[in-house]
Design a protein around this motif. Structure first.
Motif, PDB file in Angstrom:
ATOM      1  N   MET A 168       3.144   3.443   2.316  1.00  0.00           N
ATOM      2  CA  MET A 168       3.134   2.142   2.987  1.00  0.00           C
ATOM      3  C   MET A 168       1.748   1.829   3.512  1.00  0.00           C
ATOM      4  O   MET A 168       1.057   2.698   4.026  1.00  0.00           O
ATOM      5  CB  MET A 168       4.142   2.131   4.145  1.00  0.00           C
ATOM      6  N   LEU A 169       1.338   0.560   3.355  1.00  0.00           N
ATOM      7  CA  LEU A 169       0.101   0.087   3.974  1.00  0.00           C
ATOM      8  C   LEU A 169       0.373  -0.234   5.440  1.00  0.00           C
ATOM      9  O   LEU A 169       1.522  -0.407   5.846  1.00  0.00           O
ATOM     10  CB  LEU A 169      -0.412  -1.153   3.240  1.00  0.00           C
ATOM     11  N   SER A 170      -0.672  -0.353   6.225  1.00  0.00           N
ATOM     12  CA  SER A 170      -0.501  -0.598   7.655  1.00  0.00           C
ATOM     13  C   SER A 170       0.097  -1.968   7.957  1.00  0.00           C
ATOM     14  O   SER A 170       0.598  -2.199   9.051  1.00  0.00           O
ATOM     15  CB  SER A 170      -1.848  -0.457   8.380  1.00  0.00           C
ATOM     16  N   ASP A 171       0.074  -2.886   6.955  1.00  0.00           N
ATOM     17  CA  ASP A 171       0.691  -4.190   7.177  1.00  0.00           C
ATOM     18  C   ASP A 171       2.173  -4.185   6.814  1.00  0.00           C
ATOM     19  O   ASP A 171       2.833  -5.221   6.847  1.00  0.00           O
ATOM     20  CB  ASP A 171      -0.041  -5.284   6.385  1.00  0.00           C
ATOM     21  N   GLY A 172       2.704  -3.002   6.471  1.00  0.00           N
ATOM     22  CA  GLY A 172       4.122  -2.876   6.170  1.00  0.00           C
ATOM     23  C   GLY A 172       4.483  -2.980   4.705  1.00  0.00           C
ATOM     24  O   GLY A 172       5.652  -2.823   4.350  1.00  0.00           O
ATOM     25  N   THR A 173       3.509  -3.239   3.831  1.00  0.00           N
ATOM     26  CA  THR A 173       3.792  -3.342   2.401  1.00  0.00           C
ATOM     27  C   THR A 173       4.117  -1.972   1.810  1.00  0.00           C
ATOM     28  O   THR A 173       3.319  -1.043   1.924  1.00  0.00           O
ATOM     29  CB  THR A 173       2.592  -3.948   1.640  1.00  0.00           C
ATOM     30  N   MET A 174       5.298  -1.857   1.194  1.00  0.00           N
ATOM     31  CA  MET A 174       5.690  -0.609   0.553  1.00  0.00           C
ATOM     32  C   MET A 174       4.958  -0.461  -0.776  1.00  0.00           C
ATOM     33  O   MET A 174       4.868  -1.409  -1.550  1.00  0.00           O
ATOM     34  CB  MET A 174       7.199  -0.592   0.298  1.00  0.00           C
ATOM     35  N   VAL A 175       4.437   0.734  -1.031  1.00  0.00           N
ATOM     36  CA  VAL A 175       3.731   1.029  -2.280  1.00  0.00           C
ATOM     37  C   VAL A 175       4.494   2.150  -2.980  1.00  0.00           C
ATOM     38  O   VAL A 175       4.615   3.256  -2.447  1.00  0.00           O
ATOM     39  CB  VAL A 175       2.275   1.464  -2.026  1.00  0.00           C
ATOM     40  N   SER A 176       5.039   1.872  -4.169  1.00  0.00           N
ATOM     41  CA  SER A 176       5.820   2.860  -4.905  1.00  0.00           C
ATOM     42  C   SER A 176       5.194   3.092  -6.273  1.00  0.00           C
ATOM     43  O   SER A 176       4.644   2.178  -6.874  1.00  0.00           O
ATOM     44  CB  SER A 176       7.271   2.390  -5.086  1.00  0.00           C
ATOM     45  N   ILE A 177       5.312   4.331  -6.754  1.00  0.00           N
ATOM     46  CA  ILE A 177       4.805   4.652  -8.088  1.00  0.00           C
ATOM     47  C   ILE A 177       5.877   5.392  -8.885  1.00  0.00           C
ATOM     48  O   ILE A 177       6.696   6.110  -8.331  1.00  0.00           O
ATOM     49  CB  ILE A 177       3.518   5.505  -8.042  1.00  0.00           C
ATOM     50  N   TRP A 178       5.876   5.148 -10.193  1.00  0.00           N
ATOM     51  CA  TRP A 178       6.722   5.854 -11.143  1.00  0.00           C
ATOM     52  C   TRP A 178       5.787   6.466 -12.182  1.00  0.00           C
ATOM     53  O   TRP A 178       4.851   5.805 -12.640  1.00  0.00           O
ATOM     54  CB  TRP A 178       7.678   4.906 -11.846  1.00  0.00           C
ATOM     55  N   ILE A 206       3.021   1.038 -10.832  1.00  0.00           N
ATOM     56  CA  ILE A 206       2.857   0.869  -9.385  1.00  0.00           C
ATOM     57  C   ILE A 206       3.456  -0.459  -8.957  1.00  0.00           C
ATOM     58  O   ILE A 206       3.414  -1.444  -9.701  1.00  0.00           O
ATOM     59  CB  ILE A 206       1.360   0.944  -8.982  1.00  0.00           C
ATOM     60  N   GLU A 207       4.036  -0.468  -7.780  1.00  0.00           N
ATOM     61  CA  GLU A 207       4.611  -1.693  -7.221  1.00  0.00           C
ATOM     62  C   GLU A 207       4.230  -1.844  -5.762  1.00  0.00           C
ATOM     63  O   GLU A 207       4.414  -0.920  -4.963  1.00  0.00           O
ATOM     64  CB  GLU A 207       6.130  -1.676  -7.325  1.00  0.00           C
ATOM     65  N   PHE A 208       3.663  -3.008  -5.431  1.00  0.00           N
ATOM     66  CA  PHE A 208       3.435  -3.389  -4.041  1.00  0.00           C
ATOM     67  C   PHE A 208       4.557  -4.370  -3.718  1.00  0.00           C
ATOM     68  O   PHE A 208       4.547  -5.511  -4.173  1.00  0.00           O
ATOM     69  CB  PHE A 208       2.070  -4.059  -3.869  1.00  0.00           C
ATOM     70  N   GLU A 209       5.541  -3.901  -2.947  1.00  0.00           N
ATOM     71  CA  GLU A 209       6.766  -4.664  -2.756  1.00  0.00           C
ATOM     72  C   GLU A 209       6.523  -6.022  -2.104  1.00  0.00           C
ATOM     73  O   GLU A 209       5.830  -6.128  -1.084  1.00  0.00           O
ATOM     74  CB  GLU A 209       7.750  -3.848  -1.899  1.00  0.00           C
ATOM     75  N   VAL A 239      -3.682   5.052   0.147  1.00  0.00           N
ATOM     76  CA  VAL A 239      -2.354   5.646   0.117  1.00  0.00           C
ATOM     77  C   VAL A 239      -2.442   6.821  -0.842  1.00  0.00           C
ATOM     78  O   VAL A 239      -2.762   6.649  -2.017  1.00  0.00           O
ATOM     79  CB  VAL A 239      -1.278   4.652  -0.359  1.00  0.00           C
ATOM     80  N   VAL A 240      -2.194   8.014  -0.335  1.00  0.00           N
ATOM     81  CA  VAL A 240      -2.390   9.236  -1.120  1.00  0.00           C
ATOM     82  C   VAL A 240      -1.031   9.846  -1.485  1.00  0.00           C
ATOM     83  O   VAL A 240      -0.184  10.061  -0.625  1.00  0.00           O
ATOM     84  CB  VAL A 240      -3.228  10.267  -0.342  1.00  0.00           C
ATOM     85  N   PHE A 241      -0.852  10.110  -2.779  1.00  0.00           N
ATOM     86  CA  PHE A 241       0.363  10.762  -3.277  1.00  0.00           C
ATOM     87  C   PHE A 241      -0.057  12.115  -3.865  1.00  0.00           C
ATOM     88  O   PHE A 241      -0.821  12.165  -4.819  1.00  0.00           O
ATOM     89  CB  PHE A 241       1.040   9.923  -4.357  1.00  0.00           C
TER      90      PHE A 241
END
Length: 299
Positions: free
Chosen positions: A168-178, A192-195, A262-264
């Motif tokens: 998640m970014l600090s503005d609340g945006t969820m960041v997902s990866i497949w 990648i998806e920025f919700e 954002v580190v995975f």
């Protein structure tokens, strides 16, 4: 004869175990879920990690179920519904007040929907509760997320199944990866998806065992979703993925938390490792029983 029957039983059990491991359940029970404040989340920084400041950062619960908010951290935290940038939403659904170290707070939802929440003392701590009807089908990231256009203008569909990792970014945006399965000699595909975001700009760096396999700078996704491809991998080991956010918009100045990372770490596809482990146990069981009995079961 008895040995044959036992051997056949083990073979059938092994096959069933392998199938179950590689086939996610369509329905799941979410009558109770526990969310914990991350250790050290009283100081900024947890919001930049893949795990986030609440673990899990996104949790699913049934209507009428129970969410247990636990605080194993040394600092006191609140579990407060709403978005801190939208004052009218704050405390509208629940508010724990201060939950001291070692204490818990429980909330039971009465209707389906998505409920964002945060800590009023440490506002960089944000999470999301997804409330669903009991017995509802698991979200497969299908039609709910819609279609998208990549930079080449082609329609793009997000992969099915749970994300390999979410941040998640600090503005609340969820960041997902497949991701596809890391395989020696083959490229890895990373979606990648920025919700709920549009015109997203970011860089992406992917390394495997410390070696860079992708450096993608200046990526732009019109509707918040995109695809990236690494160079051929040297092994089947997991990879580390760093997403550097570069702002929303087409023209300068761009907006948002520019420069945030954002580190995975140790990313592999969901279920992949578990399925392979159970399949390996199944194969070993077949070999061991067959070798002992010296009989190949008939079906």
């Amino acid at each position: 004869m008895k040995t044959k029957a036992i051997s056949s039983f083990f073979v059938l059990f092994a096959i069933a175990a392998g199938i179950v491991a590689m086939t996610p359940a369509a329905f799941a029970d979410h009558s109770e879920v526990t969310v914990e404040a991350a250790l050290g989340s009283g100081a900024p920084g947890c919001e930049l990690t893949a795990e986030g400041c609440y673990i899990p950062m996104t949790a699913t619960v049934d209507v009428g179920g129970v969410v247990i908010f636990s605080n194993p951290d040394t600092a006191a935290h609140t579990f407060t519904s709403g978005d801190p940038t939208m004052p009218e939403t704050v405390q509208a659904i629940f508010d724990s007040s201060l939950v001291m170290a070692g204490s818990t707070y429980e909330w039971s939802p009465t209707e389906a929907g998505e409920v964002p929440y945060f800590c009023m003392v440490h506002p960089w701590m944000k999470g999301l509760i997804i409330v669903q009807e009991a017995g509802a089908e698991e979200d497969d990231h299908g039609d709910d997320h819609g279609d998208d256009h990549g930079d080449d203008g082609e329609m793009m569909h997000m992969p099915e199944g749970d994300a390999s990792a979410t941040g998640m970014l600090s503005d609340g945006t969820m960041v997902s990866i497949w991701t596809s399965t890391p395989t020696a000699g083959e490229v890895m595909e990373i979606s990648i998806e920025f919700e709920d975001a549009e015109h997203v700009n970011h860089d992406m760096v992917v390394t495997q065992n410390g070696v860079e396999v992708l450096m993608d700078e200046g990526a732009h996704h019109h509707e918040g979703t995109g695809m990236h491809t690494t160079a051929p991998l040297s092994s089947s080991d997991p990879v580390d993925i760093t997403v550097i956010f570069q702002g929303y918009g087409i023209d300068d100045p761009k907006t948002g938390p520019i420069g945030e990372e954002v580190v995975f770490s140790n990313v592999v596809p969901e279920f992949g490792t578990i399925a392979m482990m159970i399949l390996a146990v199944a194969i070993i069981s077949i070999v061991a029983v067959t070798a002992k009995s010296r009989v190949v079961p008939r079906f």
